[in-house]
Write an enzyme that holds these catalytic residues in place. Structure first.
Site, mmCIF file in Angstrom:
data_model
loop_
_atom_site.group_PDB
_atom_site.id
_atom_site.type_symbol
_atom_site.label_atom_id
_atom_site.label_comp_id
_atom_site.label_asym_id
_atom_site.label_seq_id
_atom_site.Cartn_x
_atom_site.Cartn_y
_atom_site.Cartn_z
ATOM 1 N N CYS A 1 -1.976 -3.209 -8.624
ATOM 2 C CA CYS A 1 -0.612 -3.373 -7.440
ATOM 3 C C CYS A 1 -0.343 -4.933 -7.341
ATOM 4 O O CYS A 1 -1.382 -5.775 -6.900
ATOM 5 C CB CYS A 1 -0.578 -2.774 -6.202
ATOM 6 S SG CYS A 1 0.754 -3.208 -5.236
ATOM 7 N N CYS B 1 5.243 -6.000 -11.717
ATOM 8 C CA CYS B 1 5.216 -4.783 -10.860
ATOM 9 C C CYS B 1 4.721 -3.660 -11.571
ATOM 10 O O CYS B 1 5.167 -3.457 -12.444
ATOM 11 C CB CYS B 1 6.622 -4.367 -10.311
ATOM 12 S SG CYS B 1 6.585 -2.894 -9.137
ATOM 13 N N ARG C 1 9.843 2.327 -5.791
ATOM 14 C CA ARG C 1 9.490 2.757 -7.111
ATOM 15 C C ARG C 1 8.561 4.055 -6.769
ATOM 16 O O ARG C 1 8.456 5.062 -7.535
ATOM 17 C CB ARG C 1 8.660 1.653 -8.180
ATOM 18 C CG ARG C 1 9.542 0.910 -8.644
ATOM 19 C CD ARG C 1 10.172 -0.108 -8.076
ATOM 20 N NE ARG C 1 9.395 -0.797 -7.174
ATOM 21 C CZ ARG C 1 9.580 -1.804 -6.215
ATOM 22 N NH1 ARG C 1 10.754 -1.645 -5.530
ATOM 23 N NH2 ARG C 1 8.776 -2.507 -5.373
#
Length: 237
Positions: A192, A80, A46
């Site tokens: 994260c 995520c 990503r």
């Protein structure tokens, strides 16, 4: 049924599932929330995509979303942070509500009735895309990011966690959390989903300042899944 669009990364997905279980008020198996998980490890990186250095992850995430729909998911969570850059695009493709991790953080902060200065430990992609800054600034919070050198260290630690080297990553992340606290951050978001895996046992004043968005998202999912029809109507309104 809660659908989990996971695999980004796999350990973070398992961690999220365990937090769903731990946050569920249950005395027997049947009291727990039904979950269906798509560990979509084929989703391209990503951060690389956001920085223009990699393939678009949206098609793979959309494919995983369709699998969750077909499996009967009535709400969806994405453990995520960086993947939430595509939250709006994914939500536009489905009528199934996708809970947003930053909203879970903002709602938790609002219940504390404070407006803290929030330090961020996150991927380059999450920082660059403004995933937290935009939503939290709208609600009156100040976000503080590490400087460029410190951010590079955060990214190094995240890669270490993905490689299973959590002890080494913990030392790096602990130092960067302390640096943010020294800048006046009263709360530090582990933004994260790999970071809480490394800092789970971190204690002291810094440990008390750490916010775990993964856990806050899990709590939001539990509330949503256990809500009565009347509560769900009020939530949508």
């Amino acid at each position: 049924m809660l659908g989990i669009l996971g695999g980004m990364g796999p350990m973070a997905t398992v961690d999220f599932m365990s937090k769903i279980v731990r946050n569920t008020p249950a005395s027997r198996d049947q009291d727990h929330i039904q979950m269906v998980v798509c560990s979509a490890t084929d989703v391209p990186d990503r951060t690389a995509a956001i920085l223009g250095q990699g393939s678009d992850p949206f098609p793979a995430m959309l494919n995983a979303l369709r699998r969750l729909e077909l499996s009967g998911a009535t709400r969806i969570a994405i453990p995520c942070n960086t993947a939430h850059h595509w939250h709006g695009a994914l939500q536009a493709e489905t009528s199934v509500p996708i809970l947003h991790i930053v909203d879970a953080v903002a709602d938790a902060l609002s219940r504390q009735r404070t407006t803290p200065t929030l330090g961020m430990l996150a991927t380059d992609g999450t920082v660059h895309a403004g995933i937290y800054q935009q939503r939290l600034t709208e609600r009156g919070y100040v976000c503080v990011m590490p400087d460029a050198k410190a951010q590079a260290e955060v990214m190094r630690a995240i890669r270490l966690v993905k490689a299973g080297l959590t002890d080494e990553a913990a030392g790096i992340l602990g130092r960067e959390a302390e640096a943010l606290a020294a800048k006046g951050c009263s709360h530090i978001a582990m933004a994260c989903t790999e970071i809480p895996l490394a800092l789970a046992a971190f204690d002291g004043d810094i440990g008390a300042a750490l916010l775990d968005p993964t856990d806050l998202l899990a709590q939001a999912c539990v509330r949503s899944c256990l809500a009565t029809p009347q509560e769900m109507v009020r939530e949508v309104a």
